[in-house]
Structures are given as structure tokens and as C-alpha cells.
Design a protein around this motif. Structure first.
Motif, PDB file in Angstrom:
ATOM      1  N   ASP A  65     116.878   9.551  39.422  1.00 20.02           N
ATOM      2  CA  ASP A  65     117.261  10.699  40.231  1.00 20.02           C
ATOM      3  C   ASP A  65     116.776  10.428  41.648  1.00 20.02           C
ATOM      4  O   ASP A  65     115.605  10.655  41.969  1.00 20.02           O
ATOM      5  CB  ASP A  65     116.631  11.979  39.671  1.00 20.02           C
ATOM      6  N   VAL A  66     117.663   9.900  42.476  1.00 20.93           N
ATOM      7  CA  VAL A  66     117.314   9.592  43.861  1.00 20.93           C
ATOM      8  C   VAL A  66     117.617  10.834  44.693  1.00 20.93           C
ATOM      9  O   VAL A  66     118.767  11.096  45.041  1.00 20.93           O
ATOM     10  CB  VAL A  66     118.093   8.375  44.390  1.00 20.93           C
ATOM     11  N   SER A 124     112.099  11.584  44.435  1.00 15.57           N
ATOM     12  CA  SER A 124     112.853  10.893  43.396  1.00 15.57           C
ATOM     13  C   SER A 124     112.005  10.760  42.137  1.00 15.57           C
ATOM     14  O   SER A 124     110.773  10.821  42.186  1.00 15.57           O
ATOM     15  CB  SER A 124     113.280   9.494  43.880  1.00 15.57           C
ATOM     16  N   LYS A 168     107.024  12.638  40.534  1.00  9.68           N
ATOM     17  CA  LYS A 168     108.022  12.343  41.563  1.00  9.68           C
ATOM     18  C   LYS A 168     107.343  11.605  42.708  1.00  9.68           C
ATOM     19  O   LYS A 168     106.152  11.746  42.944  1.00  9.68           O
ATOM     20  CB  LYS A 168     108.653  13.632  42.087  1.00  9.68           C
ATOM     21  N   THR A 184     111.051  10.033  48.709  1.00 12.32           N
ATOM     22  CA  THR A 184     112.166   9.101  48.939  1.00 12.32           C
ATOM     23  C   THR A 184     112.037   8.564  50.362  1.00 12.32           C
ATOM     24  O   THR A 184     112.766   8.973  51.276  1.00 12.32           O
ATOM     25  CB  THR A 184     113.514   9.797  48.724  1.00 12.32           C
ATOM     26  N   LYS A 244     119.933   9.048  51.678  1.00 10.96           N
ATOM     27  CA  LYS A 244     120.992   9.397  50.730  1.00 10.96           C
ATOM     28  C   LYS A 244     122.106  10.193  51.405  1.00 10.96           C
ATOM     29  O   LYS A 244     123.281  10.085  51.028  1.00 10.96           O
ATOM     30  CB  LYS A 244     120.365  10.197  49.587  1.00 10.96           C
TER      31      LYS A 244
END
Length: 331
Positions: A24-25, A30, A62, A65, A103
Motif C-alpha cells: 500500500d504505497v 505506506s 507504516k 513515503t 505518487k
């Protein structure tokens, strides 16, 4: 859509052991989930809970990112490592470039407020979004490898057995379709997670964040049995970059072979670019305008960071005042 909750997940019918890694980016954070599939056994989904420098974020499952690149484009720090004490000063002294929110560079351009789009950090010089995403995916894979090797008694043998044919599941916001999936797939190939062949591509699958959230909801407390046939559920995933809204209805029939409940989408999934980072962007735009003629304007970046770390996460409603630190005091 087939719903496979924990209570009705069926045994794996393959003939040999396999590993599935799910990445899960997120825009800001992430995570990694995985499942070791053993023939005849009901799969269990687990999470990677240890990462390098994990103590910097209180041992969370987590990681940020974030990637730091040096002047020649080499990766110098990723995830929680990029949050180590003193990393900001090191990056400044060495000329490293911090890369975050990358992203969003493959997002559908429609639906993003123009002012917010202008505030999305640029990619590092000479880097494409595919290259940056590939570097991050490779890092996630190495973290999963280290975790599995260190968690299981025969971890090294297990990894060597399943490594050649790992299946990957990658989540993405609702509404990300052909173009976005093709960019992510190119990054998976560039990260050398799979070979660039039809067989290699078949080992990558995608799931919308709405579908993933529905499965997680059923797996963690919401009972599918509590919903009557024909009733529905709305799932809201308020993330760092997007807010994804999905609606599902429980069908009257079940899977004839497994007895698993079936759900179907009852409206077009929505994806709104109003996630956490856009709250910060709008705060920066607001503060920029209101502090422009003041002595505090030169400290705008620091003020926004204070807003991110305190004010934003404390906000609960418009009936309770919140404050933003605009300067540090030496006591």
C-alpha cells in the motif's frame, strides 16, 4: 465482487507454497501485508511491523513515503530512515533532495484543484515518477524480505523457496485505471520485482482502496452476517492524498461452491483530492496570504510544519479553537 472475510476464507488449493506481498504505497505513509500460502491451509493475512529506524515513528507498522536522493541520484534514505534525528541537517549539508508525495504525479489530472496541483513537490532532477516509485517498491520488498527472514525460524529457507515466484498486490485510489496501473506496472518491472514478460506481469494484480477497505472492514469487526440481503455499506477511506468513497450492497445469493457472501458496487466509486496533504497545502496558501506583509512570512515553511505536527491532528470540530505556532521562544 467476492467477499472473503476471516471466518469464511477458504483453504489454498495450490500445489506448492507461495508468498503474496501486498504493498500500500500511500501519499504520506505506506505499509506491507503478506500471506504465506500453504496447500490445504486457510490463508492468514499478516503485516510487516518492523522497518529500519522504525523507532523513529514509535514502531508503527507504516513508514513515511519519503526518499532522499544525493546529488548524483543515488538513494540515501527511505521511509523511517528519512525521519532520523539530524537527517534534515545532513541532507542540507550534502545537497540531498527530499522526495515526497511522488505518487500524485501519476494521478488523473481532472479533479485536482489547480492551486493544490501547483504545490505538489516536484520530482528530483533527472528522475521520472516511474524511477522514484521503483526505488520505493524495491525498498518495500527488501523490508518484507528482512522481516520474513527474521520472524520465522526457517525464514531464510522459506524466503529462498518462495522468492522466485512472489505474487504482488498493489492498492491504488478509486478511479485510477489503465494509465495509472500501467505506470505502476512499469515501476514494478524496473524495480526488478518481476521480469518484463507475460508470465511476470501475471504475478501483479491491483485492488482499489475501496475494495481493500471493504475486505479490511469485514476482517476486522464488521460482520457480514449483520447486514441483510439488499442492504448496503459505504466505506470512506480518508488518506494522505485522496478521500475514496465506495458503496456496496450485499447480494441475495452466495457463492455456490464456498458459501461466501457476495457484494457488488452500487454506485461509481469516488476519489477526491482532499486528503491530508491537501489540507496542509490549503493551510499554506491561507497562511501565505495572511502573513505576506508580516515579519513572520519568512518562517512560513516552519509554521506549516508546526501546523502539520500539532494543529491539524488535534482538530475535532469548528466549535473548539486551535492555534498554530508561528515562532519558537527561547525560555
Amino acid at each position: 465482487m467476492v467477499l472473503s472475510g476471516r471466518s469464511n476464507r477458504t483453504p489454498y488449493n495450490g500445489t506448492r507454497r507461495k508468498l503474496v506481498l501486498a504493498f500500500d504505497v500511500g501519499t504520506t505513509y505506506s505499509g506491507i501485508s503478506y500471506s504465506i500460502l500453504d496447500p490445504g491451509q486457510v490463508p492468514e493475512i499478516k503485516g510487516v511491523t518492523r522497518f529500519p529506524a522504525n523507532e523513529q515513528i514509535s514502531g508503527s507498522s507504516k513508514i513515511p513515503t519519503v526518499i532522499y536522493y544525493d546529488k548524483v541520484g543515488n538513494v540515501r534514505a527511505v521511509g523511517a530512515e528519512a525521519m532520523r534525528e539530524g537527517i534534515h541537517e545532513t541532507a542540507s549539508d550534502e545537497g540531498w533532495v527530499k522526495t515526497e508525495w511522488f505518487k500524485l504525479h501519476i494521478r488523473p489530472k481532472s479533479g485536482t484543484p489547480s492551486q493544490a496541483s501547483e504545490k505538489i513537490p516536484p520530482l528530483p532532477p533527472g528522475k521520472t515518477v516511474i524511477q522514484v516509485l521503483a526505488d520505493f517498491l524495491w525498498y518495500l520488498r527488501t523490508c518484507a524480505e528482512a522481516y520474513i527472514k527474521g520472524t520465522y525460524p526457517n525464514g531464510r529457507e522459506l524466503w529462498d523457496l518462495v522468492e522466485p515466484e512472489i505474487d504482488y498486490v498493489i492498492s491504488h485510489p478509486n478511479g485510477w485505471e489503465g494509465y495509472q496501473q500501467s505506470q505502476i506496472r512499469k515501476a514494478v518491472v524496473q524495480a526488478t520485482l518481476i521480469p518484463d514478460t507475460d508470465q511476470g506481469h501475471s504475478r501483479v494484480s491491483f485492488v482499489t482502496e475501496g475494495e481493500a477497505s471493504l475486505h479490511f472492514t469485514i476482517d476486522n469487526g464488521f460482520s457480514a452476517g449483520a447486514m441483510q440481503h439488499g442492504e448496503g455499506i459505504i466505506v470512506v477511506d480518508a488518506g494522505g492524498g485522496t478521500i475514496d468513497i465506495s458503496a456496496y450492497s450485499k447480494k441475495t445469493e452466495t457463492n455456490a461452491e464456498t458459501g461466501i457472501d457476495l457484494f457488488e458496487e452500487i454506485s461509481i466509486p469516488q476519489c477526491h483530492f482532499h486528503g491530508s496533504v491537501f489540507v496542509s497545502i490549503n493551510a499554506q496558501l491561507f497562511l501565505d496570504e495572511h502573513l505576506r506583509d508580516s515579519d513572520y512570512h519568512e518562517d512560513l515553511d516552519h509554521i506549516v510544519r508546526c501546523f502539520d505536527k500539532t494543529t491539524k491532528i488535534q482538530f475535532k470540530g469548528d466549535d473548539q479553537p486551535q492555534y498554530v505556532r508561528v515562532m519558537d521562544f527561547d525560555l
